[in-house]
Design a protein around this motif. Structure first.
Motif, PDB file in Angstrom:
ATOM      1  N   ASP A  17      -9.678  80.256  47.625  1.00 48.88           N
ATOM      2  CA  ASP A  17     -10.496  81.287  47.991  1.00 48.88           C
ATOM      3  C   ASP A  17     -10.083  82.897  47.299  1.00 48.88           C
ATOM      4  O   ASP A  17     -10.826  83.598  46.915  1.00 48.88           O
ATOM      5  N   ALA A  18      -8.720  83.098  47.329  1.00 50.47           N
ATOM      6  CA  ALA A  18      -8.309  84.262  46.636  1.00 50.47           C
ATOM      7  C   ALA A  18      -8.495  84.360  45.320  1.00 50.47           C
ATOM      8  O   ALA A  18      -8.956  85.397  44.689  1.00 50.47           O
ATOM      9  N   LYS A  19      -8.274  83.282  44.576  1.00 48.77           N
ATOM     10  CA  LYS A  19      -8.731  83.085  43.183  1.00 48.77           C
ATOM     11  C   LYS A  19      -9.993  83.379  42.834  1.00 48.77           C
ATOM     12  O   LYS A  19     -10.530  84.031  42.141  1.00 48.77           O
ATOM     13  N   SER A  20     -10.880  82.683  43.755  1.00 45.77           N
ATOM     14  CA  SER A  20     -12.521  82.853  43.633  1.00 45.77           C
ATOM     15  C   SER A  20     -12.778  84.501  43.916  1.00 45.77           C
ATOM     16  O   SER A  20     -13.780  85.076  43.149  1.00 45.77           O
ATOM     17  N   LEU A  37     -10.666  90.535  50.837  1.00 46.71           N
ATOM     18  CA  LEU A  37     -10.075  89.528  51.670  1.00 46.71           C
ATOM     19  C   LEU A  37      -8.949  90.171  52.605  1.00 46.71           C
ATOM     20  O   LEU A  37      -8.149  90.628  51.918  1.00 46.71           O
ATOM     21  N   ALA A  38      -8.897  89.984  53.879  1.00 47.25           N
ATOM     22  CA  ALA A  38      -7.662  90.709  54.635  1.00 47.25           C
ATOM     23  C   ALA A  38      -6.195  90.525  53.939  1.00 47.25           C
ATOM     24  O   ALA A  38      -5.712  91.385  53.907  1.00 47.25           O
ATOM     25  N   PHE A  39      -6.131  89.205  53.597  1.00 47.80           N
ATOM     26  CA  PHE A  39      -4.601  88.988  53.378  1.00 47.80           C
ATOM     27  C   PHE A  39      -4.439  89.415  51.817  1.00 47.80           C
ATOM     28  O   PHE A  39      -3.249  89.344  51.475  1.00 47.80           O
ATOM     29  N   GLN A  40      -5.446  89.700  51.160  1.00 48.04           N
ATOM     30  CA  GLN A  40      -5.304  90.539  49.809  1.00 48.04           C
ATOM     31  C   GLN A  40      -5.361  91.893  49.877  1.00 48.04           C
ATOM     32  O   GLN A  40      -4.977  92.582  48.556  1.00 48.04           O
ATOM     33  N   ASP A  41      -5.621  92.664  50.839  1.00 47.82           N
ATOM     34  CA  ASP A  41      -5.856  94.068  50.800  1.00 47.82           C
ATOM     35  C   ASP A  41      -4.541  94.557  51.499  1.00 47.82           C
ATOM     36  O   ASP A  41      -4.210  94.798  52.877  1.00 47.82           O
ATOM     37  N   ILE A  42      -3.736  94.981  50.462  1.00 44.06           N
ATOM     38  CA  ILE A  42      -2.459  95.722  50.646  1.00 44.06           C
ATOM     39  C   ILE A  42      -2.377  96.862  51.611  1.00 44.06           C
ATOM     40  O   ILE A  42      -1.659  97.132  52.658  1.00 44.06           O
ATOM     41  N   ASP A  43      -3.425  97.673  51.302  1.00 47.05           N
ATOM     42  CA  ASP A  43      -3.476  98.882  52.267  1.00 47.05           C
ATOM     43  C   ASP A  43      -3.898  98.647  53.630  1.00 47.05           C
ATOM     44  O   ASP A  43      -3.326  99.125  54.898  1.00 47.05           O
ATOM     45  N   VAL A  53       1.850  92.175  62.687  1.00 42.71           N
ATOM     46  CA  VAL A  53       1.632  91.144  62.048  1.00 42.71           C
ATOM     47  C   VAL A  53       3.009  91.346  60.779  1.00 42.71           C
ATOM     48  O   VAL A  53       3.373  89.936  60.425  1.00 42.71           O
ATOM     49  N   ARG A  54       3.222  92.294  60.526  1.00 45.62           N
ATOM     50  CA  ARG A  54       4.201  92.450  59.516  1.00 45.62           C
ATOM     51  C   ARG A  54       5.492  91.990  59.856  1.00 45.62           C
ATOM     52  O   ARG A  54       6.434  91.250  59.241  1.00 45.62           O
ATOM     53  N   PHE A  55       5.880  92.263  61.342  1.00 46.65           N
ATOM     54  CA  PHE A  55       7.136  91.682  61.863  1.00 46.65           C
ATOM     55  C   PHE A  55       7.142  90.026  61.820  1.00 46.65           C
ATOM     56  O   PHE A  55       8.091  89.463  61.554  1.00 46.65           O
TER      57      PHE A  55
END
Length: 298
Positions: A17-20, A37-43, A53-55
């Motif tokens: 899905d990340a590639k799409s 996508l939430a997991f691709q959104d660095i900000d 979540v970062r922990f």
């Protein structure tokens, strides 16, 4: 007719899905940050609300990669990033510009012997083989930086072993030393998570002279053992002359703030072979139950 074999999964993998998502047509909606996508959104991942979540991610990433590398246990090395390699000690003294700097450089030069001690101890620890499950034990683990940490990593590479470096982002950039195994070189943002990974697989810890960072790591370990949060393990304290000068352990007993037997948590060492013999003797006297000899503690 053979039995039908169902697929392993019905949902696509996240990377699919990340590639799409990188090839969607452009529109006001798809160009918005909200559409990522939430997991691709660095900000988004760096928001204050996402610290828990970062922990979790910082705990999970090294754990998964060390499991995949079959790291069963580690031999952890703590110590100063400022003690010079013996061959460089004279240059440190020569570079001093006043009497105070020269005196400090001379004291650092005197401690340079611990570079060789750490390297030899790492050689001994790294000579251990794998267990019946193929897991490696007493894998050398350091902070990945210079000085004592570098010496430990060099000792492992001397005998053809891999080793772990747990680096951390600092205001003054500290790169991993050149000896760290690349695929076992980890970078941390949180000191707390880094210290946890130092101890999750630790089955022995060598503590050399050091500053605030070494004190932080060493005294947290003493506290964890004293309070029963971790089981006793060999804690090897190198440099009695240094440590008894900067910390009056006996005074803590005399003042009643620790018990006399708390000083038994660590073992004084000056020599690599003596230290390794102590580790071997410790586990001959305190063997782990078979079901607990592999894997990591809670």
């Amino acid at each position: 007719m053979t039995d039908p074999v169902p697929p392993k999964r019905i949902f696509p993998e996240a990377k699919v899905d990340a590639k799409s998502a990188r090839h969607v047509p452009s529109s006001p909606q798809t160009e918005s940050e909200a559409y990522k996508l939430a997991f691709q959104d660095i900000d988004f991942l760096l928001r204050e609300d996402l610290r828990p979540v970062r922990f979790q991610l910082e705990l999970l990433k090294p754990e998964l990669l060390m499991n995949e590398a079959k790291i069963g246990s580690t031999f952890v090395f703590y110590g100063s990033a400022r003690i010079p390699e013996p061959s460089l000690a004279d240059a440190l003294v020569a570079g001093a510009t006043d009497d105070r700097q020269r005196a400090i450089a001379e004291r650092l030069k005197a401690k340079s012997l611990f570079y060789d001690v750490a390297r030899e101890l790492a050689q001994l620890a790294s000579s251990c083989g794998c267990d019946e499950d193929g897991k490696r034990h007493f894998v050398v683990c350091s902070g990945g930086g210079p000085s004592v940490m570098e010496a430990a990593n060099r000792g492992a590479i001397d005998v053809g072993a891999e080793f772990i470096g747990l680096n951390i982002v600092l205001p003054h950039e500290q790169l991993p030393n050149r000896y760290v195994t690349p695929d076992l070189s980890f970078q941390f943002h949180y000191f707390a998570l880094r210290k946890m990974h130092f101890l999750l697989r630790a089955r022995a810890v060598a503590v050399f002279p050091g500053g605030f960072g070494t004190f932080d790591e060493f005294f947290e370990l003493l506290t964890l053992i004293q309070t029963g949060k971790v089981r006793p393990l060999p804690v090897l304290l190198f440099g009695k002359e240094f440590w008894t000068k900067v910390v009056n352990f006996e005074a803590l007993v005399e003042e009643g703030v620790i018990a006399p037997h708390d000083l038994d948590i660590f073992h004084w060492c000056e020599d690599a072979k003596e230290a390794w013999n102590f580790v071997e003797s410790f586990y001959e006297e305190h063997p782990a139950p078979p079901r607990e000899r592999t894997g990591t503690p809670e």
